[in-house]
Design an enzyme around this catalytic site. Structure first.
Site, PDB file in Angstrom:
ATOM      1  N   CYS A   1       1.045  -1.301  -0.638  1.00  0.00           N
ATOM      2  CA  CYS A   1      -0.190  -0.150   0.077  1.00  0.00           C
ATOM      3  C   CYS A   1       0.769   1.182  -0.171  1.00  0.00           C
ATOM      4  O   CYS A   1       1.228   1.418  -0.771  1.00  0.00           O
ATOM      5  CB  CYS A   1      -1.130   0.105   1.198  1.00  0.00           C
ATOM      6  SG  CYS A   1      -2.046   1.047   1.205  1.00  0.00           S
TER       7      CYS A   1
ATOM      8  N   HIS B   1      -4.097  -5.519   1.256  1.00  0.00           N
ATOM      9  CA  HIS B   1      -3.345  -6.078   2.590  1.00  0.00           C
ATOM     10  C   HIS B   1      -3.720  -7.020   2.794  1.00  0.00           C
ATOM     11  O   HIS B   1      -4.844  -8.028   1.936  1.00  0.00           O
ATOM     12  CB  HIS B   1      -4.396  -4.567   3.849  1.00  0.00           C
ATOM     13  CG  HIS B   1      -4.033  -3.241   3.933  1.00  0.00           C
ATOM     14  ND1 HIS B   1      -2.760  -3.144   4.338  1.00  0.00           N
ATOM     15  CD2 HIS B   1      -4.208  -2.137   2.959  1.00  0.00           C
ATOM     16  CE1 HIS B   1      -2.482  -2.167   3.879  1.00  0.00           C
ATOM     17  NE2 HIS B   1      -3.622  -1.403   3.146  1.00  0.00           N
TER      18      HIS B   1
END
Length: 484
Positions: free
Chosen positions: A331, A430
């Site tokens: 991310c 994630h």
């Protein structure tokens, strides 16, 4: 045994007193008894969040509590989520969606709007479930925050629900915490506090009993339960990185502990892996040798990138790669691997642009839209196409030639990037290590070919059962208290 509360609130004398765990345990006990229960936290401030089935985000702890209750996580379970982006500002998320970036003063004025969202969610949950188990935030003794409070007694007073107060004996001063907190409350707030829970006790209970008797005499409130210190739990952390590092394995994984690191629960599977030595490196600490460096998610990518550069990480990563090490960016960490991060609208702080690490041929521009989605796919870098599940929760769009070599294939579309030399992998996913097949494939790519696997779901479930068993005396005491 019938549970006699439709709404019950668990508050704590301090942050990290064990509120989240107690709520999760009570949710699991209620589920065992066939009670339809939903967890609820009116306002949460945390950088660990989860994506819900209805396309929003809530605090990670509430997602864990939903699993304990046997229900799907929903944005009504945490209607107000604050994600700090600086020491004085935070992203304000209402019903799972970003509303604004606010400083503390602005948010304090905004609380009247937030309160409406809180009560709407609570009413919807009451209509669907037999019981709503509520978690407070911080401590009700924070008298500077009493005005317009929606997180603790302000909520309890509004909905007229009973409160139990949890204190952590492991940090010391437990009796002062409980008596002091009670003394900071108004008379009506003290009246609705039905009893105390002393958490994380270890030792001979006989030595504690004189203190318990004094506490009950001093306050007129019963000690409902003394809960034991349980070692080795595998439960999603609300925010703080656990202080104890895994050091059982020979394969060394190093993660910089960014000031605004988000969703470090991504690495829980590595923490539990018997062949992995996972270490978070904090400010000022030397960067140890590693087989794999992982750049984690961030709530302020440019700010954390500047911190990374000030701590000497670019040189350490260059040296690490020169000696054949591998790097993964997740991310915000993925965004840092590119040539630059642009934030023309000031979505995460001051508007501007920052040169990044230059390890992948791409740039990222922050945009107002936040992508929130649960995903399933396969590992494109793995010859066997190992399955992966996870979730995306990010602002910003990355573009560039590096994306022509994707790391994953999600619903037929390419995702992430792998460098031409195969040493660097970046992704927006994630939870990428939570699927055993994907975890094994990623570690194999990084240089660890292990027969051991970690099933995070099974570990989490076993821990929920353990905390429920340990919390049974509290459950029984609550039922008995109401009966009398």
């Amino acid at each position: 045994m019938t549970f006699p509360y439709t709404t019950l609130m668990v508050q704590g004398t301090t942050s990290d007193a064990g509120k989240s765990t107690v709520v999760a345990a009570l949710c699991r006990l209620l589920k065992r008894d066939g009670v339809r229960v939903a967890p609820f936290k009116p306002q949460n401030m945390a950088l660990n969040s989860a994506v819900t089935a209805d396309g929003g985000e809530i605090g990670r702890a509430q997602a864990l509590q939903a699993i304990a209750a046997g229900v799907a996580p929903h944005t009504d379970m945490n209607p107000v989520l604050l994600k700090p982006s600086s020491d004085i500002g935070a992203q304000v998320i209402i019903h799972g969606q970003v509303r604004a970036e606010m400083n503390a003063r602005d948010y304090h004025r905004y609380k009247t709007v937030a309160m409406e969202a809180v009560f709407e969610s609570h009413q919807r949950l009451l209509a669907q479930y037999d019981c709503v188990m509520v978690e407070g935030a911080g401590s009700p003794a924070e008298i500077n925050l009493r005005s317009r409070d929606i997180a603790n007694m302000g909520f309890a007073e509004k909905v007229d629900c009973p409160v139990i107060l949890v204190a952590d004996i492991d940090r010391g001063g437990v009796f002062a915490h409980l008596v002091g907190t009670l003394s900071c409350l108004s008379q009506s707030e003290r009246d609705r506090t039905i009893g105390f829970v002393i958490n994380r006790f270890r030792g001979d209970i006989k030595l504690l009993e004189p203190g318990l008797e004094w506490l009950e005499q001093q306050t007129g409130k019963p000690v409902l339960a003394v809960l034991p210190y349980l070692h080795g739990l595998f439960l999603d952390a609300e925010d703080a990185v656990q202080a104890v590092q895994a050091s059982t394995g020979a394969f060394r994984v190093v993660v910089p502990s960014l000031p605004r690191m988000s969703n470090h629960t991504d690495f829980d599977a590595l923490r539990a892996h018997p062949d992995v030595d996972l270490r978070f490196v904090r400010q000022g600490e030397p960067i140890p040798p590693a087989d794999l460096i992982i750049l984690p998610g961030s709530k302020n990518t440019r700010g954390d990138l500047a911190w990374l550069q000030s701590q000497g990480w670019p040189a350490a990563i260059t040296r690490h790669l020169r000696y054949g090490g591998k790097v993964i960016g997740v991310c915000g960490g993925f965004q840092m691997l590119g040539a630059g991060v642009l934030d023309p609208l000031g979505m995460e702080g001051h508007a501007g642009a920052s040169p990044a690490l230059g390890l992948l041929d791409m740039t990222t521009e922050m945009t107002p839209h936040k992508r929130l989605v649960q995903v399933h796919g396969v590992c494109a870098f793995d010859a066997d196409g190992a399955a992966v599940t996870g979730y995306e929760i990010h602002m910003g769009t990355s573009t560039g030639a590096a994306l022509d070599r994707p790391a994953f294939t999600i619903a037929g579309r390419p995702e992430g990037a792998v460098s031409g030399d195969g040493q660097i992998l970046g992704t927006y996913l994630h939870g990428l290590f939570d699927t055993p097949e994907a975890c094994s494939a990623l570690l194999r790519w990084a240089g660890l070919d292990s027969q051991n696997t970690v099933d995070t779901s099974a570990l989490r479930e076993a821990s929920l059962e353990r905390i429920a068993d340990a919390t049974q005396p509290l459950y029984d005491a609550l039922v008995a208290l109401k009966a009398h």
